[in-house]
Write a protein that holds these residues in place. Structure first.
Motif, PDB file in Angstrom:
ATOM      1  N   LEU A 132       0.835  -1.302  -0.042  1.00 55.68           N
ATOM      2  CA  LEU A 132      -0.190  -0.020   0.016  1.00 55.68           C
ATOM      3  C   LEU A 132       1.058   1.268  -0.077  1.00 55.68           C
ATOM      4  O   LEU A 132       1.955   1.192   0.619  1.00 55.68           O
ATOM      5  CB  LEU A 132      -0.957   0.015   1.236  1.00 55.68           C
ATOM      6  CG  LEU A 132      -1.913  -1.210   1.305  1.00 55.68           C
ATOM      7  CD1 LEU A 132      -2.780  -1.112   2.732  1.00 55.68           C
ATOM      8  CD2 LEU A 132      -3.020  -1.304   0.118  1.00 55.68           C
ATOM      9  N   PRO A 133       0.428   2.178  -0.841  1.00 53.26           N
ATOM     10  CA  PRO A 133      -0.775   2.424  -1.519  1.00 53.26           C
ATOM     11  C   PRO A 133      -0.724   1.714  -2.878  1.00 53.26           C
ATOM     12  O   PRO A 133       0.609   1.588  -3.303  1.00 53.26           O
ATOM     13  CB  PRO A 133      -1.133   3.768  -1.611  1.00 53.26           C
ATOM     14  CG  PRO A 133       0.366   4.435  -1.605  1.00 53.26           C
ATOM     15  CD  PRO A 133       0.870   3.514  -0.992  1.00 53.26           C
ATOM     16  N   ASP A 139     -12.219  -3.008   3.653  1.00 51.85           N
ATOM     17  CA  ASP A 139     -11.158  -2.614   4.508  1.00 51.85           C
ATOM     18  C   ASP A 139      -9.903  -2.461   3.805  1.00 51.85           C
ATOM     19  O   ASP A 139      -9.164  -1.376   3.953  1.00 51.85           O
ATOM     20  CB  ASP A 139     -11.016  -3.540   5.545  1.00 51.85           C
ATOM     21  CG  ASP A 139     -10.094  -3.231   6.768  1.00 51.85           C
ATOM     22  OD1 ASP A 139     -10.425  -2.210   7.363  1.00 51.85           O
ATOM     23  OD2 ASP A 139      -9.187  -3.761   6.993  1.00 51.85           O
ATOM     24  N   PHE A 140      -9.546  -3.144   2.869  1.00 53.63           N
ATOM     25  CA  PHE A 140      -8.076  -2.724   2.140  1.00 53.63           C
ATOM     26  C   PHE A 140      -8.503  -1.562   1.429  1.00 53.63           C
ATOM     27  O   PHE A 140      -7.504  -0.828   1.096  1.00 53.63           O
ATOM     28  CB  PHE A 140      -7.923  -4.074   1.397  1.00 53.63           C
ATOM     29  CG  PHE A 140      -7.088  -5.213   1.893  1.00 53.63           C
ATOM     30  CD1 PHE A 140      -5.991  -4.811   2.843  1.00 53.63           C
ATOM     31  CD2 PHE A 140      -7.683  -6.544   2.097  1.00 53.63           C
ATOM     32  CE1 PHE A 140      -5.352  -5.723   3.337  1.00 53.63           C
ATOM     33  CE2 PHE A 140      -6.932  -7.538   2.603  1.00 53.63           C
ATOM     34  CZ  PHE A 140      -5.730  -7.144   3.373  1.00 53.63           C
ATOM     35  N   CYS A 141      -9.478  -1.390   0.743  1.00 54.74           N
ATOM     36  CA  CYS A 141      -9.652  -0.240   0.046  1.00 54.74           C
ATOM     37  C   CYS A 141      -9.818   1.236   0.886  1.00 54.74           C
ATOM     38  O   CYS A 141      -9.177   2.138   0.551  1.00 54.74           O
ATOM     39  CB  CYS A 141     -11.262  -0.286  -0.702  1.00 54.74           C
ATOM     40  SG  CYS A 141     -11.332  -1.349  -2.165  1.00 54.74           S
ATOM     41  N   LYS A 142     -10.113   0.964   2.031  1.00 50.27           N
ATOM     42  CA  LYS A 142     -10.149   2.093   2.965  1.00 50.27           C
ATOM     43  C   LYS A 142      -8.805   2.368   3.472  1.00 50.27           C
ATOM     44  O   LYS A 142      -7.982   3.382   3.532  1.00 50.27           O
ATOM     45  CB  LYS A 142     -10.960   1.844   4.339  1.00 50.27           C
ATOM     46  CG  LYS A 142     -12.373   1.849   4.007  1.00 50.27           C
ATOM     47  CD  LYS A 142     -13.355   1.536   5.053  1.00 50.27           C
ATOM     48  CE  LYS A 142     -14.735   1.508   4.781  1.00 50.27           C
ATOM     49  NZ  LYS A 142     -15.484   1.179   6.004  1.00 50.27           N
ATOM     50  N   GLN A 143      -8.170   1.088   3.753  1.00 53.23           N
ATOM     51  CA  GLN A 143      -6.542   1.247   4.089  1.00 53.23           C
ATOM     52  C   GLN A 143      -5.674   1.751   2.963  1.00 53.23           C
ATOM     53  O   GLN A 143      -4.938   2.559   3.170  1.00 53.23           O
ATOM     54  CB  GLN A 143      -5.817  -0.068   4.459  1.00 53.23           C
ATOM     55  CG  GLN A 143      -6.448  -0.685   5.654  1.00 53.23           C
ATOM     56  CD  GLN A 143      -5.721  -2.042   5.889  1.00 53.23           C
ATOM     57  OE1 GLN A 143      -4.649  -2.287   5.911  1.00 53.23           O
ATOM     58  NE2 GLN A 143      -6.585  -3.095   6.346  1.00 53.23           N
ATOM     59  N   ASN A 144      -6.251   1.382   1.746  1.00 52.86           N
ATOM     60  CA  ASN A 144      -5.472   1.759   0.630  1.00 52.86           C
ATOM     61  C   ASN A 144      -5.543   3.396   0.440  1.00 52.86           C
ATOM     62  O   ASN A 144      -4.634   4.264   0.098  1.00 52.86           O
ATOM     63  CB  ASN A 144      -5.895   1.098  -0.631  1.00 52.86           C
ATOM     64  CG  ASN A 144      -5.010   1.226  -1.827  1.00 52.86           C
ATOM     65  OD1 ASN A 144      -3.913   1.289  -1.815  1.00 52.86           O
ATOM     66  ND2 ASN A 144      -5.655   1.379  -2.884  1.00 52.86           N
ATOM     67  N   MET A 145      -6.778   3.680   0.499  1.00 57.27           N
ATOM     68  CA  MET A 145      -7.091   5.267   0.404  1.00 57.27           C
ATOM     69  C   MET A 145      -6.275   6.015   1.459  1.00 57.27           C
ATOM     70  O   MET A 145      -5.887   7.099   1.271  1.00 57.27           O
ATOM     71  CB  MET A 145      -8.684   5.649   0.520  1.00 57.27           C
ATOM     72  CG  MET A 145      -9.468   4.999  -0.673  1.00 57.27           C
ATOM     73  SD  MET A 145     -11.191   5.067  -0.406  1.00 57.27           S
ATOM     74  CE  MET A 145     -11.292   6.834  -0.478  1.00 57.27           C
ATOM     75  N   LYS A 146      -6.376   5.699   2.624  1.00 63.47           N
ATOM     76  CA  LYS A 146      -5.721   6.300   3.821  1.00 63.47           C
ATOM     77  C   LYS A 146      -4.274   6.255   3.443  1.00 63.47           C
ATOM     78  O   LYS A 146      -3.450   7.206   3.830  1.00 63.47           O
ATOM     79  CB  LYS A 146      -6.172   5.486   5.252  1.00 63.47           C
ATOM     80  CG  LYS A 146      -5.434   6.473   6.270  1.00 63.47           C
ATOM     81  CD  LYS A 146      -5.894   5.728   7.645  1.00 63.47           C
ATOM     82  CE  LYS A 146      -5.261   6.740   8.668  1.00 63.47           C
ATOM     83  NZ  LYS A 146      -4.021   7.033   8.769  1.00 63.47           N
ATOM     84  N   ALA A 147      -3.510   5.129   3.150  1.00 63.88           N
ATOM     85  CA  ALA A 147      -2.186   5.055   2.837  1.00 63.88           C
ATOM     86  C   ALA A 147      -1.898   6.050   1.798  1.00 63.88           C
ATOM     87  O   ALA A 147      -0.862   6.761   2.018  1.00 63.88           O
ATOM     88  CB  ALA A 147      -1.853   3.752   2.706  1.00 63.88           C
ATOM     89  N   SER A 148      -2.489   6.229   0.826  1.00 66.16           N
ATOM     90  CA  SER A 148      -2.506   7.000  -0.250  1.00 66.16           C
ATOM     91  C   SER A 148      -2.380   8.643   0.262  1.00 66.16           C
ATOM     92  O   SER A 148      -1.560   9.280  -0.204  1.00 66.16           O
ATOM     93  CB  SER A 148      -3.265   6.790  -1.440  1.00 66.16           C
ATOM     94  OG  SER A 148      -3.360   7.596  -2.713  1.00 66.16           O
TER      95      SER A 148
END
Length: 587
Positions: free
Chosen positions: A343-344, A392-401
């Protein structure tokens, strides 16, 4: 269970001491560690008939199961001994020695029938041990077999009008082996030598008639023929003179009757070579944990006053294993995503592609470890969990980005706004210098790779927060006319609107990608479910064909016996006719 790790001696599996049957947790712990298929051999018979001696021989030992030396029954309940199978690699041999039936000291023999039923339900080969010949007394002592239909249900909710057919039991019941100890007769019929198997088949022949005596004669024979399609018989001479029998386990091999030793060797060879892994309906191979589940399910049913139900036991086992299959699938998904996901991700599609490939593997893990998932309840649970994981991975990905982009923006743009504070752009032409520098920094920002899915959104929010700086510089730049300022304001509005439209398009694209991903996920579940159902249907068809073949075999045997009887009757009539003297000639 690895071949070098096994039980040094038997352990009580089910206790039968003045009350309800009790399952021994230590024995269950042993079963839970056996991941290999289990070949389960159970032996049942009247007390003091030498059952334990045969089981010790199957274990390859002289001692183990208690033999005892008096008229008291030594084994209480069901004892278990797990050893590496000597002839089947990667299999474990589970030997079940049961307490003697008909022990007069017990007073209440109610549990005898349950011990008999449990031995049948848990084993893949069922050995019935008795003394002497197969006569009516021996059949009367085997009355437990006639009680099986009253003690066991094949289906959890049979049709009201459905009479339980033996076919319902055949797929669950083990092979049947009758061992006859201290056998003293010559194996012959009508003056011809016969085998032990033929002796058993002759002993199981039915009588014609509908009177009570005939029905009582036929009932145990009919039950054995119907419930146990695979039957085998072994005869044993007396192992040694009576005075030595009390020390049987201490006798050396050379002290035993040579014929008895040979008969025991033949018995052990057959059992170890022909006994199959315990298998449930649908071709489900039983291992240690599955046998553990069956033990608990059956004993709990008996103690609660219910009839052990074959179908319910399989469904209870299925629930345990399917829940574990979901957990295994999720664990595999988490492990693979943890190893492969960085990520991201550059794009949402990159994340979705990785999820889809890993989801496919997770579904394969579930399908491999699950069975009888009625209405796909557990597969749906897996699908819901995987979908939640993706969200959850999509949310983590958005936050990491977003976090990465914001840190990058601060690093790139912070010096520019420090220059604004220092007044470096507060001069004629300063606004255009600021815009030029801003565009250079934007290009620098866009050139940095793998910023992720929040690249534009994070930059837009940041620039929106600094919009007042550019406005102030625009208003204070003395070289610009009012008309030029109006044009510049419109340009800035246009850029903002264009950025907003671009963001909307990206959001719509992401939404479409997520919908496509859910559809692909659904199709993958359906595809793998269909493949598994086809395999199960093929297995079910094989089971049905086997049951049909057994039915036809039994019907053929009945017809053959009928024809033989008719043929014998006809021959008797011919012989009688031949004895009638010819009529005298009348002159």
């Amino acid at each position: 269970m690895a071949s070098e790790i096994h039980m040094p001696g038997p352990e009580c599996l089910i206790k039968n001491i003045n009350g309800p049957l009790l399952v021994n947790p230590e024995a269950l712990k042993i079963l839970s560690a056996i991941r290999q298929p289990v070949v389960v051999v159970a032996i049942v018979g009247l007390y003091r008939t030498g059952k334990s001696y045969l089981m010790n021989k199957l274990a390859g030992k002289n001692k183990g199961f208690s033999l005892g030396s008096t008229v008291q029954s030594h084994t209480k309940g069901i004892w278990m001994w797990c050893v590496p199978h000597p002839k089947k690699p990667d299999h474990t041999l589970v030997l079940l020695d049961t307490e003697g039936l008909g022990d007069v000291e017990k007073g209440d023999n109610q549990n005898d029938s349950w011990i008999f039923a449990l031995a049948v339900l848990l084993s893949s080969t069922f050995v019935y041990n008795s003394i002497g010949t197969i006569n009516q007394q021996a059949m009367d002592q085997l009355h437990y077999v006639t009680e099986l239909t009253r003690r066991i249900r094949a289906k959890s909710s049979p049709d009201k009008h459905e009479v339980q057919d033996s076919a319902n039991f055949v797929s669950f019941f083990p092979d049947f082996v009758w061992t006859l100890r201290d056998f003293s007769l010559e194996l012959e019929a009508d003056g011809q030598a016969i085998t032990a198997d033929e002796y058993l088949e002759n002993s199981l022949k039915l009588k014609q008639g509908n009177d009570k005596k005939t029905k009582n004669f036929n009932e145990p024979r009919l039950c054995i023929r119907k419930f146990f399609p695979e039957k085998k018989c072994f005869i044993f001479d007396r192992p040694a003179p009576r005075k030595y029998l009390i020390h049987l386990e201490q006798l050396q091999e050379e002290d035993l009757n040579p014929e008895f030793r040979e008969q025991v060797a033949d018995f052990c060879f057959y059992i170890l070579s022909h006994s199959k892994a315990k298998t449930l309906s649908g071709g489900i191979i039983v291992n240690g944990p599955r046998l553990e589940s069956l033990v608990l399910t059956y004993v709990n049913s008996i103690n609660s006053g219910d009839l052990p139900c074959l179908e319910s036991a399989v469904l209870a086992l299925a629930e345990i294993e399917n829940l574990a299959a979901v957990q295994k699938a999720i664990a595999h998904y988490d492990q693979q995503m943890g190893q492969k996901l960085k990520l991201p991700t550059e794009t949402l599609q990159e994340l979705l592609d990785l999820h889809r490939a890993t989801e496919k593997e997770a579904i394969e893990v579930f399908m491999k470890n699950s069975f009888k998932d009625v209405d796909q309840v557990f597969q749906k649970k897996l699908g819901d969990k995987l979908e939640a994981k993706l969200d959850d991975f999509c949310k983590q990905n958005m936050k990491a980005s977003s976090d990465y982009c914001m840190a990058l923006i601060q690093d790139i743009f912070h010096p520019l706004y420090e220059d604004v504070k220092q007044g470096k752009f507060s001069k004629p032409g300063g606004y255009y210098l600021f815009i030029k520098k801003m565009n250079e920094l934007k290009n620098k920002y866009h050139q940095v790779p793998r910023k992720g899915v929040q690249t534009e959104e994070t930059l837009r929010k940041y620039l929106d927060s600094k919009e007042g700086v550019a406005d102030a510089l625009l208003q204070t730049d003395q070289l610009l006319t009012e008309k030029e300022k109006e044009i510049e304001v419109e340009r800035m509005k246009s850029e903002a609107a264009e950025a907003a439209n671009k963001m909307l398009e990206e959001m719509q694209k992401k939404s479409e990608q997520m919908m496509q991903e859910k559809e692909a996920s659904y199709q993958e579940h359906v595809k793998q479910l269909t493949e598994k159902m086809e395999k199960e249907r093929a297995q079910l068809t094989a089971d049905q064909e086997r049951v049909l073949a057994l039915k036809l075999q039994e019907q053929g045997r009945l017809l053959r016996e009928g024809f033989q009887k008719e043929s014998m009757k006809l021959q008797e009539e011919i012989v009688a006719l031949q004895k009638i003297p010819p009529p005298c000639n009348i002159l």
